[in-house]
Enzyme design. Structure first.
Site, short mmCIF file in Angstrom:
data_model
loop_
_atom_site.label_atom_id
_atom_site.label_comp_id
_atom_site.label_asym_id
_atom_site.label_seq_id
_atom_site.Cartn_x
_atom_site.Cartn_y
_atom_site.Cartn_z
N ASP A 248 -7.41 27.91 0.23
CA ASP A 248 -7.02 27.40 -1.27
C ASP A 248 -6.75 28.31 -2.02
OD1 ASP A 248 -7.27 24.89 0.06
OD2 ASP A 248 -8.99 24.06 -1.10
N ASP B 14 -3.63 11.93 0.18
CA ASP B 14 -5.03 12.30 -0.53
C ASP B 14 -5.53 10.95 -1.11
OD1 ASP B 14 -4.69 14.97 -0.06
OD2 ASP B 14 -3.35 15.27 -2.00
#
EC number: 5.3.1.16
Length: 246
Positions: free
Chosen positions: A8, A131
């Site tokens: 990330d 998500d």
């Protein structure tokens, strides 16, 4: 099944968030390229990149790092975060040459745009990141909870022609408490989508559970950075079992 290591990106660094909270961040490296090269040495095939700045702001902020990783490794890269228009998709797929892009917010808000991309680039290069927070789809870097029930949304994606989804239970992400396998089992039962498990992986038993359930892939992030999983051993085991990700 493929084991996919994750990096990330935020402000040029490799970080991890806790439950998607931008205020609960751990910096693991100031040189994401070195981490990617280490994954390649371990015989990883794919790399999962997320531009957290892009996800939050809707703009690509870590482009040069993605370009360096693509140019200086042989890893097949999937990238998500802030990919909300054709120019950004084209930049990643055609100019930088990543293997596939992950649409999240754009897929939820602009289904016609998603259809256009599936036609233009093909099912294997367009992946949707779903998500989930408290049963509903979240967008804008997990900051906005929609009124879209996740299962209805997934079934809509299937109707549009989406093949592969990366599903994250936000409440599990970064917690090292194990993925929400009940969620993934339900999705596999209710749809024919190829499911990539993301969020909460704690140790090698989770990888084995995902493989036993014949999921398409599993993303490993914090468990590696915190020393909970020996990825080199896992890649070696997976390669011997010949779990290909096409």
């Amino acid at each position: 099944m493929e084991i996919i290591p994750a990096i990330d990106l935020q402000n040029g660094e490799a970080v991890r968030l806790y439950k998607g909270d931008y205020d609960k961040k751990t910096v693991y490296s100031k040189n994401p390229l070195e981490i990617a090269q280490k994954f390649e040495q371990m015989e990883a095939k794919y790399l999962h990149l997320v531009d957290l700045d892009g996800a939050k702001l809707g703009q690509t902020r870590n482009l040069e790092i993605v370009r360096k990783i693509k140019d200086q490794t042989n890893l097949k890269i999937e990238i998500g975060g802030g990919i909300r228009n054709l120019d950004t998709v084209s930049l990643y797929l055609e100019q930088i040459g990543v293997e596939r892009v992950i649409l999240g917010t754009a897929a939820a808000e602009k289904p016609d745009f998603l259809k256009e991309l599936l036609v233009k680039y093909g099912l294997s290069r367009i992946v949707v990141g779903v998500d989930i927070r408290e049963g509903f789809v979240s967008t804008s870097g997990w900051l906005e909870k929609t009124t879209l029930p996740y299962l209805s949304f997934l079934k809509d994606l299937e109707k549009i022609g989406v093949k592969t989804v990366i599903v994250t239970d936000i409440s599990k992400d970064g917690t090292l408490t194990g993925p929400n396998f009940e969620l993934y089992d339900e999705i596999s039962k209710e749809t024919s989508l190829d499911v990539i498990v993301s969020g909460g992986v704690k140790d090698s038993s989770d990888i084995q559970r995902a493989a036993d359930s014949d999921f398409y892939g599993i993303i490993v992030g914090k468990a590696y950075y915190e020393g909970k999983i020996n990825l080199e051993k896992e890649f070696n085991h997976a390669n011997k079992k010949n779990y290909p990700l096409s």
